[in-house]
Design an enzyme around this catalytic site. Structure first.
Site, PDB file in Angstrom:
ATOM      1  N   CYS A 304       0.887  -1.101  -0.025  1.00 45.71           N
ATOM      2  CA  CYS A 304       0.121   0.000   0.023  1.00 45.71           C
ATOM      3  C   CYS A 304       0.917   1.188  -0.007  1.00 45.71           C
ATOM      4  CB  CYS A 304      -0.960   0.120   1.318  1.00 45.71           C
ATOM      5  SG  CYS A 304      -1.814  -1.229   1.516  1.00 45.71           S
ATOM      6  N   ARG A 403     -11.894   5.052  -9.043  1.00 42.90           N
ATOM      7  CA  ARG A 403     -11.375   6.354  -8.223  1.00 42.90           C
ATOM      8  C   ARG A 403     -10.196   6.706  -8.828  1.00 42.90           C
ATOM      9  NH1 ARG A 403      -8.480   6.584  -3.381  1.00 42.90           N
ATOM     10  NH2 ARG A 403      -8.166   4.397  -3.577  1.00 42.90           N
TER      11      ARG A 403
HETATM   12  N1  LIG Z   1      -6.851  -0.909   2.774  1.00 46.70           N
HETATM   13  C1  LIG Z   1      -6.365   0.234   2.419  1.00 46.70           C
HETATM   14  O1  LIG Z   1      -5.834   1.031   2.729  1.00 46.70           O
HETATM   15  C2  LIG Z   1      -6.602   0.332   0.793  1.00 46.70           C
HETATM   16  C3  LIG Z   1      -6.931  -0.799  -0.086  1.00 46.70           C
HETATM   17  N2  LIG Z   1      -7.011  -0.523  -1.668  1.00 46.70           N
HETATM   18  C4  LIG Z   1      -7.685  -1.572  -2.323  1.00 46.70           C
HETATM   19  O2  LIG Z   1      -7.489  -1.277  -3.708  1.00 46.70           O
HETATM   20  C5  LIG Z   1      -8.494  -1.565  -4.513  1.00 46.70           C
HETATM   21  C6  LIG Z   1      -9.439  -0.555  -4.895  1.00 46.70           C
HETATM   22  O3  LIG Z   1     -10.139   0.278  -4.022  1.00 46.70           O
HETATM   23  P1  LIG Z   1     -11.080   1.426  -4.405  1.00 46.70           P
HETATM   24  O4  LIG Z   1     -10.512   2.498  -4.953  1.00 46.70           O
HETATM   25  O5  LIG Z   1     -11.688   1.671  -2.833  1.00 46.70           O
HETATM   26  O6  LIG Z   1     -12.016   0.762  -5.197  1.00 46.70           O
HETATM   27  P2  LIG Z   1     -13.097   1.574  -6.211  1.00 46.70           P
HETATM   28  O7  LIG Z   1     -12.297   2.372  -7.093  1.00 46.70           O
HETATM   29  O8  LIG Z   1     -14.114   0.645  -6.538  1.00 46.70           O
HETATM   30  O9  LIG Z   1     -13.985   2.608  -4.974  1.00 46.70           O
HETATM   31  C7  LIG Z   1     -14.936   2.166  -4.337  1.00 46.70           C
HETATM   32  C8  LIG Z   1     -15.336   3.280  -3.685  1.00 46.70           C
HETATM   33  O10 LIG Z   1     -14.661   3.744  -2.622  1.00 46.70           O
HETATM   34  C9  LIG Z   1     -14.942   5.152  -2.283  1.00 46.70           C
HETATM   35  N3  LIG Z   1     -13.708   5.617  -2.086  1.00 46.70           N
HETATM   36  C10 LIG Z   1     -12.486   5.022  -2.274  1.00 46.70           C
HETATM   37  N4  LIG Z   1     -11.343   5.899  -2.280  1.00 46.70           N
HETATM   38  C11 LIG Z   1     -11.823   6.775  -1.669  1.00 46.70           C
HETATM   39  C12 LIG Z   1     -11.291   8.299  -1.462  1.00 46.70           C
HETATM   40  N5  LIG Z   1     -10.104   8.570  -1.330  1.00 46.70           N
HETATM   41  N6  LIG Z   1     -12.277   9.301  -0.988  1.00 46.70           N
HETATM   42  C13 LIG Z   1     -13.494   9.054  -0.781  1.00 46.70           C
HETATM   43  N7  LIG Z   1     -13.957   7.980  -1.291  1.00 46.70           N
HETATM   44  C14 LIG Z   1     -13.092   6.968  -1.653  1.00 46.70           C
HETATM   45  C15 LIG Z   1     -15.594   5.619  -3.590  1.00 46.70           C
HETATM   46  O11 LIG Z   1     -16.848   5.809  -3.034  1.00 46.70           O
HETATM   47  C16 LIG Z   1     -15.558   4.748  -4.649  1.00 46.70           C
HETATM   48  O12 LIG Z   1     -16.786   4.431  -5.279  1.00 46.70           O
HETATM   49  C17 LIG Z   1      -9.674  -2.284  -3.371  1.00 46.70           C
HETATM   50  O13 LIG Z   1      -9.142  -3.691  -3.358  1.00 46.70           O
HETATM   51  C18 LIG Z   1      -8.939  -1.763  -1.920  1.00 46.70           C
HETATM   52  O14 LIG Z   1      -8.990  -2.872  -0.998  1.00 46.70           O
HETATM   53  C19 LIG Z   1      -6.870   0.563  -2.117  1.00 46.70           C
HETATM   54  C20 LIG Z   1      -6.316   1.887  -1.415  1.00 46.70           C
HETATM   55  C21 LIG Z   1      -6.070   1.586   0.183  1.00 46.70           C
HETATM   56  O1  LIG Z   2      -3.238   1.343  -0.200  1.00 50.30           O
HETATM   57  C1  LIG Z   2      -3.460   0.007  -0.607  1.00 50.30           C
HETATM   58  N1  LIG Z   2      -3.094  -0.135  -1.932  1.00 50.30           N
HETATM   59  C2  LIG Z   2      -3.446  -1.161  -2.797  1.00 50.30           C
HETATM   60  O2  LIG Z   2      -3.033  -1.019  -3.778  1.00 50.30           O
HETATM   61  C3  LIG Z   2      -4.060  -2.359  -2.051  1.00 50.30           C
HETATM   62  N2  LIG Z   2      -4.109  -3.473  -2.401  1.00 50.30           N
HETATM   63  C4  LIG Z   2      -4.736  -4.215  -1.159  1.00 50.30           C
HETATM   64  N3  LIG Z   2      -4.678  -3.484  -0.205  1.00 50.30           N
HETATM   65  C5  LIG Z   2      -4.733  -3.828   1.246  1.00 50.30           C
HETATM   66  O3  LIG Z   2      -3.410  -4.349   1.811  1.00 50.30           O
HETATM   67  C6  LIG Z   2      -3.962  -5.457   2.431  1.00 50.30           C
HETATM   68  C7  LIG Z   2      -2.754  -6.452   2.247  1.00 50.30           C
HETATM   69  O4  LIG Z   2      -1.640  -6.055   3.153  1.00 50.30           O
HETATM   70  P1  LIG Z   2      -0.166  -7.186   3.580  1.00 50.30           P
HETATM   71  O5  LIG Z   2       0.252  -7.352   2.404  1.00 50.30           O
HETATM   72  O6  LIG Z   2       0.442  -6.415   4.427  1.00 50.30           O
HETATM   73  O7  LIG Z   2      -0.931  -8.376   4.110  1.00 50.30           O
HETATM   74  C8  LIG Z   2      -5.058  -5.934   1.628  1.00 50.30           C
HETATM   75  O8  LIG Z   2      -5.802  -6.864   2.551  1.00 50.30           O
HETATM   76  C9  LIG Z   2      -5.963  -4.666   1.347  1.00 50.30           C
HETATM   77  O9  LIG Z   2      -6.542  -4.199   2.371  1.00 50.30           O
HETATM   78  C10 LIG Z   2      -4.251  -2.206  -0.480  1.00 50.30           C
HETATM   79  N4  LIG Z   2      -3.742  -1.084   0.128  1.00 50.30           N
HETATM   80  K   LIG Z   3       2.258   0.525   3.754  1.00 53.29           K
END
Ligand SMILES: NC(=O)C1=CN([C@@H]2O[C@H](COP(=O)(O)OP(=O)(O)OC[C@H]3O[C@@H](n4cnc5c(N)ncnc54)[C@H](O)[C@@H]3O)[C@@H](O)[C@H]2O)C=CC1
Ligand SMILES: O=c1[nH]c(=O)c2[nH+]cn([C@@H]3O[C@H](COP(=O)(O)O)[C@@H](O)[C@H]3O)c2[nH]1
Ligand SMILES: [K+]
Length: 494
Positions: A304, A403
């Site tokens: 991430c 997004r």
């Molecule tokens: N756990 C984490 O810290 C993160 C995980 N990811 C992973 O990357 C993949 C894509 O994630 P998304 O971009 O959320 O999917 P996505 O593009 O399908 O977004 C889903 C919804 O989440 C909301 N959203 C996402 N980011 C936002 C932001 N910065 N501000 C406001 N609303 C926001 C929006 O309503 C959007 O329509 C997923 O698998 C996600 O789990 C991505 C970034 C951070």
């Molecule tokens: O900021 C992010 N950008 C990404 O592209 C992304 N892809 C996955 N995930 C999140 O990271 C989790 C896996 O984390 P670990 O490798 O540390 O187990 C996963 O379970 C997710 O919650 C993302 N977070």
């Molecule tokens: K990180």
């Protein structure tokens, strides 16, 4: 200035250690059973990430066998994601629906011919109304020679046939098969009509994985990821038998997502998890969607870059602790998602109130993770990438690209216009996921022994933490030695 002085101190795994306590617990005797959502339990607190380099059906099957849960990723068409869910559900169907039968008026020779052709070793015998009247097996036919082969099935079969009724739970079916020493159990309706058969082979498969996470029918538990507004996908996954739908968003604490998920939840049978969040306020707010579980973690993941690209996040141990304190009052389980590198991190997440952890990097690079193995300088590697990385957004069906494709002309996809929040790389090939799980759970059990906790619930109640300094952490890792033999559960941080 006020903002700075008011800023909370927050912490993550390396800032704390678990305090050893008076114990009467042997690590081998602890139970790792836990609740992953309000309606489902796991036998180990491990959930695999919904990522296209971590979880498809193979990983979900491997994890379910160990007692955990795989979340199928959503960088797939709805049809393909549904197929992956079905593969998990069919991997261990106890009842074979289509059963080959024979009439009592046929000859033993005919029974043998059918068994040879179908490569099976027994046939339920049914009358004209499909009512089970007996069972015939190779053992019944083997002693027959010459003219005796023309004997009717009714003369040769076992008529005292042990059957089970539809909906018999797996454990019960196992008991019945063992008590009666039979190799196959025809499954019958209320009217004794045949509806299926359970064979010893299936039963043994069940015995092979006694710790597996199963639903009431005995099939493996499986979860599947879904975007927060993708109601069609959610309904298709629910129809396909996904036990849990994990709503996957980088920012679950959003008014339109909470509204959408509340509606979605009314239309699906599966349990619904919502994430990701990182604060107590977010927990209070998303619980209004009446969800069955919460996923915590903004930016802790190994792949991430959210905290760097957006400057947003909460160090994971603080995030989990503050969400868990709220969720506990509502009886809703919490999954700590991301940033776990060692079994000790899992123990710490449970200590502060998580019910389970979600792991990506720990399971990436295993035999069961999707993707090809590559060899570099004689060592084996597999790809691992963030779901918000360029590769994940432009490969597959591009989950997340709405997004990140902030210029919003998505019909004209151009990777130079994407704003990624994840990176792509490789991790060493690690072999079978079961070996990794064995080490992780061994470490967790040891932790529980030190605490004196015989269950995860006791871990929540009893475990205390000590706050350490960077020197405390340096002392914790191996030091003043060159490691010559790799340990199966310790990788020096590079
Ligand atoms: N756990 C984490 O810290 C993160 C995980 N990811 C992973 O990357 C993949 C894509 O994630 P998304 O971009 O959320 O999917 P996505 O593009 O399908 O977004 C889903 C919804 O989440 C909301 N959203 C996402 N980011 C936002 C932001 N910065 N501000 C406001 N609303 C926001 C929006 O309503 C959007 O329509 C997923 O698998 C996600 O789990 C991505 C970034 C951070
Ligand atoms: O900021 C992010 N950008 C990404 O592209 C992304 N892809 C996955 N995930 C999140 O990271 C989790 C896996 O984390 P670990 O490798 O540390 O187990 C996963 O379970 C997710 O919650 C993302 N977070
Ligand atoms: K990180």
């Amino acid at each position: 200035m006020d903002k700075l002085t008011k800023a909370e101190d927050t912490y993550t795994f390396d800032d704390f250690l678990i305090k050893p306590g008076l114990s009467s617990i042997e690590p081998k005797d602890v139970t790792l059973k836990t609740q992953v959502s309000t309606n489902f339990n796991l036998n180990i607190p491990i959930v695999s990430s919904a990522m296209d380099t971590v979880t498809e059906s193979q990983m979900a099957i491997a994890l379910a066998r160990e007692g955990g849960l795989g979340v199928i990723h959503r960088n797939l068409t709805v049809d393909d994601e549904v197929k992956e869910v079905r593969k998990v559900k069919l991997a261990n169907e106890l009842t074979v629906k289509e059963v080959i039968t024979i009439s009592p008026d046929e000859t033993a020779e005919e029974a043998k011919a059918i068994m040879d052709m179908e490569e099976i070793s027994g046939l339920p015998v049914v009358d004209d109304n499909d009512v089970v009247v007996g069972i015939i097996s190779r053992r019944d036919i083997k002693p027959l020679r010459g003219k005796y082969l023309h004997n009717k099935v009714s003369e040769v079969m076992t008529s005292d046939v042990v059957t089970i009724s539809e909906g018999t739970e797996t454990e019960k079916a196992l008991d019945i098969a063992y008590e009666n020493k039979v190799e196959r159990l025809p499954v019958v309706s209320e009217k004794d009509e045949i509806v299926g058969i359970v064979t010893m082979k299936d039963i043994l498969k069940h015995k092979q994985y006694p710790n597996a996470a199963r639903d009431k029918r005995g099939t493996y538990l499986v979860a599947a990821a879904c975007g927060p507004f993708d109601i069609d996908r959610a309904m298709a996954l629910s129809d396909a038998g996904a036990d849990i739908i994990a709503i996957d968003s980088a920012h679950g604490h959003k008014t339109d997502i909470i509204e959408s998920v509340r509606e979605m939840n009314k239309n699906v049978e599966s349990d619904v998890l919502l994430g990701n969040i990182a604060t107590a306020k977010a927990a209070e707010d998303i619980l209004k969607a009446e969800i069955n579980g919460i996923k915590v973690g903004i930016g802790p993941g190994s792949i991430c870059t959210t905290r760097i690209v957006a400057g947003v996040g909460v160090p994971q141990l603080s995030a989990v602790s503050s969400v868990a304190d709220v969720a506990e009052d509502y009886g809703v389980p919490v999954i700590a998602d991301g940033g776990l590198r060692y079994s000790g991190d899992i123990a710490k997440a449970l200590c502060v109130g998580a019910n389970a952890v979600m792991v990506g990097s720990l399971l990436a690079g295993t035999k069961e993770s999707p993707g090809e193995m590559t060899i570099r300088n004689g060592r084996k590697y597999k790809q691992y990438r963030g779901m918000g990385s360029l590769g994940a957004m432009t490969g597959g069906v591009g989950a997340g690209k709405d997004r990140y494709f902030q210029n919003s002309n998505s019909s004209n996809m151009n990777s130079t216009k994407l704003v990624p929040e994840g990176i792509e790389g490789v991790v060493p090939y690690k072999g079978a996921a079961s070996q990794i799980i064995f080490q992780l759970m061994g470490g967790l059990k040891s932790s529980m022994g030190y605490v004196g906790a015989d269950s995860i619930k006791q871990m929540h109640e009893k475990a205390e933490l000590v706050h350490i300094t960077a020197n405390g952490m340096l002392e914790s890792h191996p030091h003043d030695i060159t490691i010559t033999n790799e340990s199966p559960n310790y990788n020096p941080r590079s």
